[in-house]
Design a protein around this motif. Sequence first.
Motif, PDB file in Angstrom:
ATOM      1  N   SER A  49     -28.075  16.409 -44.075  1.00 62.64           N
ATOM      2  CA  SER A  49     -28.110  15.123 -43.399  1.00 62.64           C
ATOM      3  C   SER A  49     -27.837  15.289 -41.900  1.00 62.64           C
ATOM      4  O   SER A  49     -28.434  14.609 -41.066  1.00 62.64           O
ATOM      5  CB  SER A  49     -27.084  14.210 -44.088  1.00 62.64           C
ATOM      6  OG  SER A  49     -26.646  13.227 -43.228  1.00 62.64           O
ATOM      7  N   GLU A  77     -22.332  15.651 -33.485  1.00 63.68           N
ATOM      8  CA  GLU A  77     -21.619  15.253 -34.706  1.00 63.68           C
ATOM      9  C   GLU A  77     -21.088  16.498 -35.403  1.00 63.68           C
ATOM     10  O   GLU A  77     -21.846  17.254 -36.012  1.00 63.68           O
ATOM     11  CB  GLU A  77     -22.565  14.486 -35.649  1.00 63.68           C
ATOM     12  CG  GLU A  77     -21.914  14.204 -37.001  1.00 63.68           C
ATOM     13  CD  GLU A  77     -22.590  13.069 -37.776  1.00 63.68           C
ATOM     14  OE1 GLU A  77     -23.683  12.631 -37.374  1.00 63.68           O
ATOM     15  OE2 GLU A  77     -21.990  12.619 -38.774  1.00 63.68           O
ATOM     16  N   ARG A 120     -32.138   8.991 -37.566  1.00 69.07           N
ATOM     17  CA  ARG A 120     -31.564   7.664 -37.365  1.00 69.07           C
ATOM     18  C   ARG A 120     -31.210   7.461 -35.886  1.00 69.07           C
ATOM     19  O   ARG A 120     -31.504   6.415 -35.304  1.00 69.07           O
ATOM     20  CB  ARG A 120     -30.290   7.552 -38.238  1.00 69.07           C
ATOM     21  CG  ARG A 120     -29.909   6.152 -38.645  1.00 69.07           C
ATOM     22  CD  ARG A 120     -29.015   6.165 -39.875  1.00 69.07           C
ATOM     23  NE  ARG A 120     -27.669   6.630 -39.642  1.00 69.07           N
ATOM     24  CZ  ARG A 120     -26.590   5.820 -39.605  1.00 69.07           C
ATOM     25  NH1 ARG A 120     -26.728   4.526 -39.784  1.00 69.07           N
ATOM     26  NH2 ARG A 120     -25.405   6.314 -39.423  1.00 69.07           N
ATOM     27  N   GLU A 157     -29.560  12.138 -39.972  1.00 69.76           N
ATOM     28  CA  GLU A 157     -28.841  11.556 -38.819  1.00 69.76           C
ATOM     29  C   GLU A 157     -29.613  11.689 -37.508  1.00 69.76           C
ATOM     30  O   GLU A 157     -29.680  10.724 -36.748  1.00 69.76           O
ATOM     31  CB  GLU A 157     -27.441  12.146 -38.664  1.00 69.76           C
ATOM     32  CG  GLU A 157     -26.344  11.489 -39.467  1.00 69.76           C
ATOM     33  CD  GLU A 157     -26.300   9.960 -39.463  1.00 69.76           C
ATOM     34  OE1 GLU A 157     -26.529   9.332 -38.417  1.00 69.76           O
ATOM     35  OE2 GLU A 157     -26.039   9.387 -40.517  1.00 69.76           O
ATOM     36  N   THR A 214     -22.290   9.849 -39.475  1.00 70.52           N
ATOM     37  CA  THR A 214     -22.471   9.660 -40.916  1.00 70.52           C
ATOM     38  C   THR A 214     -21.640   8.478 -41.412  1.00 70.52           C
ATOM     39  O   THR A 214     -22.052   7.770 -42.328  1.00 70.52           O
ATOM     40  CB  THR A 214     -22.026  10.949 -41.649  1.00 70.52           C
ATOM     41  OG1 THR A 214     -22.828  12.014 -41.167  1.00 70.52           O
ATOM     42  CG2 THR A 214     -22.132  10.827 -43.149  1.00 70.52           C
ATOM     43  N   HIS A 221     -29.395  13.553 -31.028  1.00 69.24           N
ATOM     44  CA  HIS A 221     -28.334  13.953 -31.954  1.00 69.24           C
ATOM     45  C   HIS A 221     -28.310  15.474 -32.126  1.00 69.24           C
ATOM     46  O   HIS A 221     -29.336  16.075 -32.417  1.00 69.24           O
ATOM     47  CB  HIS A 221     -28.605  13.284 -33.306  1.00 69.24           C
ATOM     48  CG  HIS A 221     -27.579  13.532 -34.369  1.00 69.24           C
ATOM     49  ND1 HIS A 221     -27.413  14.751 -34.981  1.00 69.24           N
ATOM     50  CD2 HIS A 221     -26.655  12.709 -34.939  1.00 69.24           C
ATOM     51  CE1 HIS A 221     -26.439  14.660 -35.885  1.00 69.24           C
ATOM     52  NE2 HIS A 221     -25.963  13.438 -35.886  1.00 69.24           N
TER      53      HIS A 221
END
Lengths: 198, 283
Positions: free
Chosen positions: B52, B31, B60, B57, B11, B68
């Motif tokens: 997010s 994360e 992304r 995330e 982030t 992720h």
Amino acid sequence: MNLYDSLTAELTDTVWLDTALETVARQPAAVGRLFPAAGRRCGRWALAGLPGWTVDDAARVLLLTRLPVEALATELEPLYRYGDAAEKRAVLRALPLLPASEAFEPILLDALRTNDTRLVAAALGPAAASLPDAAWRQGVLKAVFMGLPLAAVADLDERADAELATMLGGLVEERHAAGRAVAEDATALLHRLQERVS
Amino acid sequence: MRIFDPHIHMTSRTTDDYERMAAAGVRALVEPAFWLGQPRTSVGSFTDYFDSLVGWEPFRASQFGIRHHCTIALNPKEANDPRCREVLQVLPRYLEKDGVVAVGEIGYDSMTPEEDEVFAAQLALAVEHDLPAMVHTPHRDKARGTDRTIAVVRESGIDPGRVVVDHLNEVTVARVAESGCWMGFSIYPDTKMTPSRMVAILQEHGLDRVLVNSAADWGRSDPLLTLRTGEAMLAAGFTDDDVDRVLWRNPVEFYGQSKRLDVSDLLDVDATFEGNSILRGGS
């Protein structure tokens, strides 16, 4: 073939799915835990018999279609609000199969505000029937911006109007001025719309 | 070198970082939910953050071929703010998500009674949701904080093999090794742990139950320090297989205990890279 048959034709084990579908019909609140689990319990691969759909999409959409109508009113919005990207996409895909509701429009508008191509594409699918025209046009233009194939847009030619043609024409002009390419499906759409007028 | 960074706050990082990480061999990461630098004042800003971690995330990361995953929790620092305490009520929803592979970061910051309560409550959530736990150790009073952490983990009844105690150093590693918990090390440019000090710890304690991460965030940190640690290991005489164990197989084993880690197709890609097509069914 209906959605249940298309899905189960490609599953080796349907026990979890069948139990989950019965459970949400009887105890709708259980959907909060079953809906996110569908991917890891059923799978996430692309369904061969249903192009564009994955196993988890189909399983989640089925769960929503089995919810009693009165439960949908309370469960649908939080499932979308607290959903991860895959869950949000499943809610969007389910909308055209559910009894129409005022709750659909804010969900679709939220999806179009994201920058996640999977959600934008799903919001422009059959669910987009619940979108007002202005938001739908912006959605189509956003799809062009993001490089999404316009084949993802439901009823594209039926719904495209002179206003969309003007907006798309402006985008194409800017791209040309900058020496940048425009996707072929977007220029083809523009040509079709311009031919309609002439 | 294939790299799984088991602790990195994407982030706070740019898209350029994703690009550099992918080029350096980072193919998967976890994360953990943590403090964002600016204190939050309401549950809503936590839920947007959690959204997010399970939405934007991962999307992304996927643009760069990086898988992720995340851990979700109320972090110890903000556990002290009564305005944030209600976050505990929304955690069960997030702990059911496919991308959530542990409850974390939990543990201690200032070792207050509030932190005690929230830590214990979240270890119970880990047991209830059948998830591992990712535990942060305090930056101040670290040795006693680590002892207290191990005691709380023991009391909670969670299997220590499902707990990683992070941000360890030369002083705190032995007691965590004895506890049966996994040992996490955050490699920073010049604070928590460095690549050369990490190599010395691996030489002394071995490779079992060790996770090496960059813990890169909004502070001075570097998402490529996992790679630099792998290079330092090779320079010190460790084998390619040792490096693969520390930087890939260990995090896969630890977070795999969630049964939600999804790196199957990444392993598949690797098998073809190495000319071994067994995982592809011999085709």
